[in-house]
Structure formats: structure tokens, C-alpha cells
Design an enzyme around this catalytic site. Structure first.
Site, PDB file in Angstrom:
ATOM      1  N   GLU A  86       0.885  -1.179   0.000  1.00  0.00           N
ATOM      2  CA  GLU A  86       0.000   0.000   0.000  1.00  0.00           C
ATOM      3  C   GLU A  86       0.912   1.214   0.000  1.00  0.00           C
ATOM      4  OE1 GLU A  86      -3.376   0.173   0.081  1.00  0.00           O
ATOM      5  OE2 GLU A  86      -3.737  -1.979   0.088  1.00  0.00           O
ATOM      6  N   CYS A 101      -2.160   9.680   2.414  1.00  0.00           N
ATOM      7  CA  CYS A 101      -1.724   9.078   1.147  1.00  0.00           C
ATOM      8  C   CYS A 101      -2.706   9.329   0.010  1.00  0.00           C
ATOM      9  CB  CYS A 101      -1.495   7.587   1.326  1.00  0.00           C
ATOM     10  SG  CYS A 101      -2.957   6.751   1.944  1.00  0.00           S
TER      11      CYS A 101
END
Ligand code: NAD
Length: 496
Positions: free
Chosen positions: A210, A244
Site C-alpha cells: 500500500e 496518502c
């Protein structure tokens, strides 16, 4: 002293004993996780405030409630998720039983970053527990207060023969990665993602990565600028931009830029007041290294809004400057977690640990494609606007870069949104808003290309942490039919 070898041996033995397999065991661990979240709510909120100066609201919605939601969802659905999944059969297997069994991998390593230090540790943990694995958790060493709670408090709520917390930074994590795991789930930067994947390759260990990157946001002319600005400002400056999936840059026409700037200024003032530095709703840059990195980015283009990175009025972690605090005087003011020093000069050797440095919500214009701010992930409260002449130019710009983790498009015309969606690729997509798509546990969350591989959240987490075993159970009888496939071959075999 217990070395990591001892810990790994203990966890592997527990896994081999079959202890994690029954649904009852998994339920008990998930209930433990739920109690951990409920009984330590205040402690967790305080730790998030210490690490990132997160407001109680942001901590609640982006860390605690989201983790609790995942636990509750897993508890509600666990038995259904664990069931063998029947699959369609062909002529030769009509009388057999064909299904997919979801098996745990074994010993799983979860490595987490500092920006949502609770969420990004616990949400994968929920999936790993639900799927029946033993787990080593490696929280970020940078978000120290949460790391301490995960190391000292969380284990009390879990079966310690099956779950362990490993501490440390790059060096310790590199050593950890020399060991063989059965699955590695990593959240962090693309740079470290490559290190993790290289280490995993040595043992042929499967990974989920991720990662981060630059998330584009296209704003069409056919939009209400104030609505767009409200949504953009909230998502960009949430957690001080250290997200993010935050929109990393905006592409719009020069005309829309003119309309967007006052609207963004209006939104920023409404959210954080005339003096964002004193707003309880604005977090802090995690540490000095990131502060210096972000300060450099302010040299790109022209600052249209914000831009203050105050060296003489720093917020510095309270425990580091207790002598200043004791001396009191007019130059000191105290907030619950920070010491605010007025009129002091910051020097490069000033020690700043934990949350402490201010970054004002900032908008940059006139940036060039080649500027540093357009080359690296910003991960802070800075939003560059770049002008394009058309939707086509915006799409070309996006498609000439690495595939992002998230992509956003704003327009009152649904055809424009559909075009951006159809002609680009990204981990996730949200039309007319920021990262709301990732709040749905019914959608997979993950990157593509340079922004990562694999996904999780809700049932996707359970599936990520499960090996999907292909099973066919045949009858020992009916041998007459099998005779048709055995040699010596003849035209008779072809009729099978
Ligand atoms: P990072 O990659 O520096 O660190 C992540 C983890 O890796 C930490 O636990 C750290 O201790 C460990 N680590 C760091 N350097 C290492 C090394 N050389 N060898 C082995 N392990 C090492 O990331 P960060 O600064 O903690 O987080 C910011 C990054 O994470 C950003 O790029 C952001 O986009 C990304 N991120 C992605 C997601 C997502 O869900 N895709 C979520 C949050 C953050």
C-alpha cells in the site's frame, strides 16, 4: 531475553497447533481488539494528539471509528466469509464437490507508517486475525506515542502466543525482513516498498504493498468553485496534508484558477480561522525532517495562499522545553500538548521530537511540471494548482505519470467525470469529492502500478490474508467413466 527467533518460533508453533483456525478463536481476538479500542479511547486520542496534534474529531473519524467499524464488520460476517465457496463444474466433475477454501497463510508481518498510525496498523490486523493467521505487527517508530500503546497495551487484549509487536526503525525492520514470513502487508513509501518486496522475494513471500504517490485532481470549468474549494481544502489539509489519498495537485483552466483561489482562501479561513497557527483543528508536521522537506517545496512557483513556515514562532513538543516552561514569562504560552514560544529563533540544531512544527495551509500557483513540488509526493499542507487548456491536456498530463493511488475529478457534467474515469487508471477514483471512496468497506482499497499492489478493507482484507485453495473432492466410484481417459489412446478417448 526473547529474541525475534524465539518469538517467530512461538508464533509458528501456535499456528501449527491449529489454534487460530476455529471461528471461536478469531471471534475472541476480534472482540479483544474491540475492547482495546473502547477501553483506551482517551489514551489513543491523547497519543494521536501528541504524535500529530490531531484534533479529537479527526482522530475519531480517521483512526478510531474506522478501526472499530472494520472489527464490527468482521465480527458480523466472519462465519460467512470462512465458508467454503462452491464453484460451477464441468461435465467431467458433475458428480463431485468443487469449492474454494479460504486458508490462513500462517505467520504474517504487518508494517505500518506514521500518518494514520492506529488505523493503518489495526485495519490490516483485523483482516489477518479474521483469516486465522498469527501476526507480527511493526508499527512506525516515528509516531512514538501510538507505537508505545501498541507495544504495551494492545497485547493485553490478544492471545500473546499468536500475536506479537516488533519495534524499531529502518535498521530493525530490515533485520526483521531477513526472516521468513508467509505473507507481508506493507504500508509506506514506494522507496521502502521496493526494499520490502526485494526482501520478500528471497523467500518467495507474497506481499501487499500500500504505497503513495501524487494524486491528481481535475477541476472542470463547469463547477461551483466554492463547493469544490470546501471539499478540496478539507481533504488536502486534513491531518495537515499527511494523507496518502489527499489530492496532491489540481489541474484546471486559468479561468477556474482565478475563481478557485478566493474560494480556497475563504474555505481555509472558515476552517482554520485568520490565524491557522493557533487553530485547534490544524495538525502538525510530524517532524523536523519532513518540515525541512516541505519548506523547500515552498520555493516552487508562487505562494498564493498561506506559505508561512514560522521559524521564530515554533510549536515544540512540551517535554523537550520544560526548562523554558518553568522559566514562564511573557514569552511562553501553553496549549494542552504544545509549548508555544514567542519570539524565539529556531536553529538547525534545535531538537524537535514528535509533533512540533507548524505548516500553514498553502496554495501554490505558477508551478512548472519540472518543479520539485510536481516531482515528489507532497505529503503536507501544500496544494499546487497547474493550469491546462482542456480536459484532453489534463488527461494526457495524468497519463504521462505513474498510476496514482487516487484520482479525483470535479464537474457538474457527469460526462466529464465519466471521461476522466474511462481514460485514466488509478488505485481508486472519486468524482466530485476527496477520498470518500475509501470510507466504504464494500470497495477495495489499494494502489496500482507504482502506487501499490493488492487491496484490503472489509471482506477484501479477509481475502487478502487468505490463501484461496482450489479443492475438488471426487468420488472413489464411477471408474467406468474414467476408463475413457486412460491409454492406450484411440478415437474413443476423443469422445470424452
Ligand atoms: P516509510 O516507507 O518511510 O515507512 C513505513 C514503514 O517502513 C515504517 O514502519 C518504517 O519503520 C519502515 N521502514 C522505513 N525505512 C525502512 C527501510 N529502509 N527498511 C525497512 N523498513 C523501513 O513511510 P512513512 O514515512 O512512514 O509513510 C509515508 C508514506 O507512506 C507516503 O509515501 C504515503 O503515501 C505512504 N502511505 C500509503 C498509504 C496507503 O494506504 N497506500 C497509507 C499511508 C501512507
Amino acid at each position: 531475553m526473547d529474541t525475534f527467533e524465539d518469538t517467530a518460533r512461538r508464533l509458528r508453533e501456535a499456528f501449527s497447533s491449529g489454534r487460530t483456525q476455529p471461528a471461536a478463536f478469531r471471534v475472541a481476538q476480534l472482540e479483544g481488539l474491540s475492547r482495546f479500542l473502547q477501553e483506551n479511547r482517551q489514551l489513543l486520542q491523547d497519543a494521536l494528539a501528541q504524535d500529530l496534534h490531531k484534533s479529537a474529531f479527526e482522530s475519531e473519524i480517521s483512526e478510531i471509528t474506522i478501526s472499530q467499524g472494520e472489527v464490527d464488520l468482521a465480527l458480523r460476517n466472519l462465519r460467512a466469509w470462512m465458508k467454503d465457496q462452491k464453484v460451477p463444474k464441468n461435465l467431467a466433475t458433475q458428480l463431485d464437490s468443487a469449492f474454494i477454501r479460504k486458508e490462513p497463510f500462517g505467520l504474517v508481518l504487518i508494517i505500518a507508517p506514521w500518518n494514520y498510525p492506529l488505523n493503518l496498523t489495526l485495519v490490516p490486523l483485523v483482516g489477518a486475525i479474521a483469516a486465522g493467521n498469527c501476526v507480527v505487527l511493526k508499527p512506525s517508530e516515528i509516531s512514538k506515542s501510538i507505537e508505545k500503546i501498541l507495544a504495551e497495551v494492545l497485547p493485553r487484549y490478544l492471545d500473546q502466543s499468536c500475536f506479537a509487536v516488533a519495534l524499531g526503525g529502518p535498521e530493525e525492520t530490515a533485520r526483521l525482513l531477513e526472516h521468513r514470513f508467509d505473507y507481508i502487508f506493507f504500508t509506506g513509501s514506494p522507496h521502502v516498498g521496493k526494499i520490502v518486496m526485494t526482501a520478500a522475494a528471497k523467500h518467495l513471500t507474497p506481499v501487499t504493498l500500500e504505497l503513495g504517490g501524487k494524486n491528481p485532481c481535475y477541476v472542470d470549468d463547469n463547477c461551483d468553485p466554492q463547493t469544490v474549494a470546501n471539499r478540496l481544502a478539507w481533504f488536502r489539509y486534513f491531518n495537515t496534508g499527511q494523507t496518502c489519498v489527499a489530492p496532491d495537485y489540481v489541474l484546471c483552466s486559468p479561468d477556474m484558477q482565478e475563481r478557485l483561489l478566493p474560494a480556497l482562501q475563504n474555505a481555509i479561513t472558515r476552517f482554520y480561522g485568520d490565524d491557522p497557527q493557533n487553530s485547534p483543528n490544524l495538525g502538525r508536521i510530524i517532524n523536523q525532517k519532513h518540515f525541512k522537506r516541505l519548506q523547500e517545496l515552498l520555493n516552487c512557483g508562487r505562494v498564493a495562499i498561506g506559505g508561512q513556515s514560522d521559524e521564530s514562532n515554533l510549536y515544540i513538543a512540551l517535554d523537550l522545553l520544560s526548562s523554558d516552561l518553568n522559566s514562564g514569562g511573557p514569552e511562553c504560552g501553553l496549549s494542552p500538548h504544545m509549548l508555544f514560544l514567542k519570539g524565539r529563533t529556531w536553529t538547525p540544531d534545535s531538537q524537535i521530537l514528535g509533533a512540533g512544527v507548524l505548516g500553514a495551509p498553502t496554495v501554490l500557483v505558477d508551478v512548472q511540471e519540472t518543479d520539485k513540488v510536481m516531482q515528489e509526493e507532497i505529503f503536507g499542507p501544500i496544494l499546487p494548482l497547474m493550469t491546462v487548456r482542456s480536459l484532453d491536456e489534463a488527461i494526457n498530463f495524468i497519463n504521462h505519470r505513474e498510476k496514482p493511488l487516487a484520482l479525483y475529478a470535479f464537474s457538474n457534467n457527469s460526462q466529464v467525470i465519466k471521461q476522466v474515469l474511462a481514460r485514466t487508471s488509478s488505485g481508486g477514483f472519486c468524482g466530485n469529492d476527496g477520498f470518500m471512496h475509501m470510507t466504504l468497506a464494500s470497495l477495495p482499497f489499494g494502489g496500482v502500478g507504482a502506487s501499490g499492489m493488492g487491496s484490503y478493507h472489509g471482506k477484501f482484507s479477509f481475502d487478502t490474508f487468505s490463501h484461496h485453495r482450489a479443492c475438488l473432492l471426487r468420488s472413489p466410484g464411477m471408474e467406468k467413466i474414467n476408463e475413457l481417459r486412460y491409454p492406450p489412446y484411440s478415437s474413443r478417448n476423443l469422445r470424452v
